[in-house]
Design a protein around this motif. Structure first.
Motif: not given
Length: 432
Positions: A265-266, A268, A287-291, A312
Motif C-alpha cells: 500500500g501507501a 502515509p 509499498l507502491d505509493t508515497v502520499e 514506488l
C-alpha cells in the motif's frame, strides 16, 4: 579530659558492637543457588582467569568472591543477600539451573550475556519478584520462551533475549509486564504475530528483528502502547498496510524500522507530519505509493527516510525537499519517473544550513526511471560534498565525469518511459 576519654571509649565500644553485628555470611539458599550455577557450567568452558574460576565455595560468596556478584544486607537480617549476578563473556557453556530464578528472592539483575549457555529456560519457574534486568543475550538458549517468566507481579524493566535460538510464539502474557521499558528479542526463530502490547504503558524500546514473525503491525491503532519511542522489526514477514492513524496512536515514536518485510500500500502522508518521528526505514517492502505530507512537510521531524527497494511509482515526492531536518534520503530501486525536483538539488548542493532547512548529506536515487536534465546545482557537486547516486535511471545527460552518475549505466531508451515534453525541450536547448 576524663570526660573526653570516656566519650571516646564509649564510641569505640559502639563501633565494635556495630561491626560485630553486621552480617558477614551469605544466606544459605543464596549460596546454594550460586553453587548450582557454577556446577551447571562445563568445567572445560571455564577459563583459568575468569569470574567463575574464582568462585571458590570454601569461602563465603558475598564476602570473598572477587567478581560477578553483588550483595547487600537487608535491614534486621543477619545474612547478606545476592542482588546481582553478572558473568563475564568468557565462553561459559551449560544450562541455566532453576534455583538461580527460584532461590534468589532479592535478585535485581541477572546477566549471562555473550557466553554459550544452551538448552531451554526453566519452565514453570517465575522470575524473582525483585528482578529488574534479565540479560541472556548472545547465548544458545533454545525452545519456547516460558510463559512463567511473565506475571503481573513482575517488576522486570529490561528483557534481553536476543541472539539465541528461541522458537515458537512470543507469549501473549508478555503484556503483563507493566514495568517493562525495553524488550530485545532480535535474532531468534520466533514465529506468529506480535502480541498486543497496548497495556504495557512503560514500554519504550522494542527490537524483534531477524525472526520469522508475521501478521500486521501498524494497520490499526491500539496494538502498541503510546509510550513507545522505537520499534525495530527488520527482516521478518510483517504484511499489510501502514496506517497514519496507527502511527498517530504512538505519539512519542522516534524510530520506526520495518526494513525487509512485506508491507504493502501507501507510505502515509501522516508519517511525515508525525510529531516525534525522526527515523523512518521502510526499505525492501512492497509499498507502491508515497502520499504527500498534509502540511507540505514543514512540520516534519524526520532526519532519515529510507524507502529503497519498493514498488514506488509516480514522481518524486516534493514534500521531502521542504522537510527542515531531513539529512538522509534513500529512494533508490523503485519506479519513480519524471525530473529531479529543484529543491532536492538545492538541498544536496548547499554547504550550510538555512533558517528553513539543513543540507542533504545523502541522496540515493539510483535504479529508477528519472529523466530530463541534471539540475544545475548538482553539476557543481564534488565527490565528498555529499553521498549521491543517480545511476541506472533515464538521464541522457548524466556522464561518468560526475561521480554521482558512476556505477550502473543509464537505462536504454527502449526501457525508459516517455519523458515530459517540456523536459525534452530543455534538453534540446542545452544541446544547442
Amino acid at each position: 579530659m576524663a570526660s573526653v576519654l570516656l566519650a571516646l571509649s564509649l564510641l569505640l565500644l559502639a563501633l565494635r558492637h556495630t561491626a560485630s553485628s553486621a552480617p558477614t555470611a551469605t544466606f544459605p539458599s543464596d549460596a546454594a543457588a550460586l553453587a548450582s550455577l557454577k556446577s551447571a557450567v562445563s568445567a572445560s568452558s571455564v577459563p583459568p582467569f575468569s569470574c567463575l574460576a574464582s568462585w571458590n565455595f570454601a569461602r563465603d560468596p558475598c564476602a570473598a568472591f572477587p567478581c560477578g556478584l553483588h550483595c547487600y544486607a537487608p535491614a534486621n537480617s543477619s545474612y547478606l543477600r545476592v542482588t546481582a549476578i553478572s558473568l563475564d563473556p568468557a565462553g561459559y557453556s551449560g544450562a541455566l539451573p532453576a534455583p538461580v530464578l527460584s532461590s534468589l528472592p532479592f535478585l535485581a539483575s541477572l546477566s549471562l550475556a555473550d557466553n554459550r549457555f544452551h538448552g531451554a529456560l526453566p519452565a514453570g519457574v517465575p522470575l524473582p519478584p525483585s528482578l529488574r534486568v534479565l540479560d541472556l543475550s548472545g547465548n544458545a538458549f533454545s525452545g519456547a520462551i516460558p510463559v512463567s517468566l511473565f506475571s503481573h507481579a513482575s517488576a522486570l524493566q529490561e528483557l534481553y533475549l536476543s541472539r539465541n535460538a528461541f522458537s515458537g510464539r512470543i507469549p501473549p502474557e508478555v503484556a503483563s509486564l507493566g514495568a517493562l521499558t525495553r524488550m530485545d528479542l532480535q535474532h531468534n526463530g520466533l514465529t506468529g504475530a506480535l502480541p498486543r502490547m497496548d497495556a504495557m504503558r512503560s514500554l519504550a524500546h522494542v527490537d524483534v528483528s531477524a525472526n520469522a514473525l508475521s501478521g500486521t503491525l501498524l494497520d490499526a491503532p491500539g496494538r502498541l502502547p503510546p509510550s513507545l519511542v522505537s520499534v525495530v522489526a527488520r527482516n521478518n514477514s510483517f504484511s499489510g498496510p501502514l496506517r497514519a492513524t496507527a502511527l498517530a496512536a504512538v505519539p512519542a515514536l522516534r524510530v520506526l524500522d520495518l526494513t525487509s518485510n512485506s508491507l504493502s500500500g501507501a507510505v502515509p502522508g501522516g508519517a511525515f507530519a508525525h510529531p516525534a518521528l525522526q527515523q523512518l526505514r521502510l526499505g525492501s517492502n512492497q509499498l507502491d505509493t508515497v502520499e504527500e505530507a498534509p502540511d507540505g512537510g514543514a512540520s516534519s521531524q524526520l532526519v532519515e527516510l529510507d524507502l529503497s527497494n519498493n514498488r514506488l511509482a509516480g514522481r518524486l515526492p516534493g514534500c521531502l525537499g521542504t522537510m527542515p531536518r531531513l539529512v538522509a534520503v534513500a529512494l533508490d530501486r523503485n519506479r519513480f519517473v519524471g525530473v529531479i525536483p529543484d529543491q532536492y538539488a538545492v538541498r544536496v548542493a548547499a554547504e550550510e544550513a538555512t533558517e528553513q532547512w539543513v543540507p542533504f548529506a545523502r541522496l540515493m536515487l539510483q535504479g529508477n526511471y528519472l529523466c530530463g536534465a541534471l539540475p544545475s546545482q548538482m553539476r557543481q557537486l564534488k565527490e565528498g560534498d555529499a553521498v549521491v547516486s543517480l545511476a541506472d535511471n533515464c538521464l541522457p545527460r548524466c556522464p561518468h565525469k560526475f561521480f554521482f552518475c558512476q556505477g550502473v549505466p543509464q537505462k536504454s531508451h527502449a526501457a525508459c518511459p516517455k519523458c515530459d515534453t517540456a523536459i525534452h525541450e530543455e534538453i534540446l536547448l542545452e544541446m544547442h
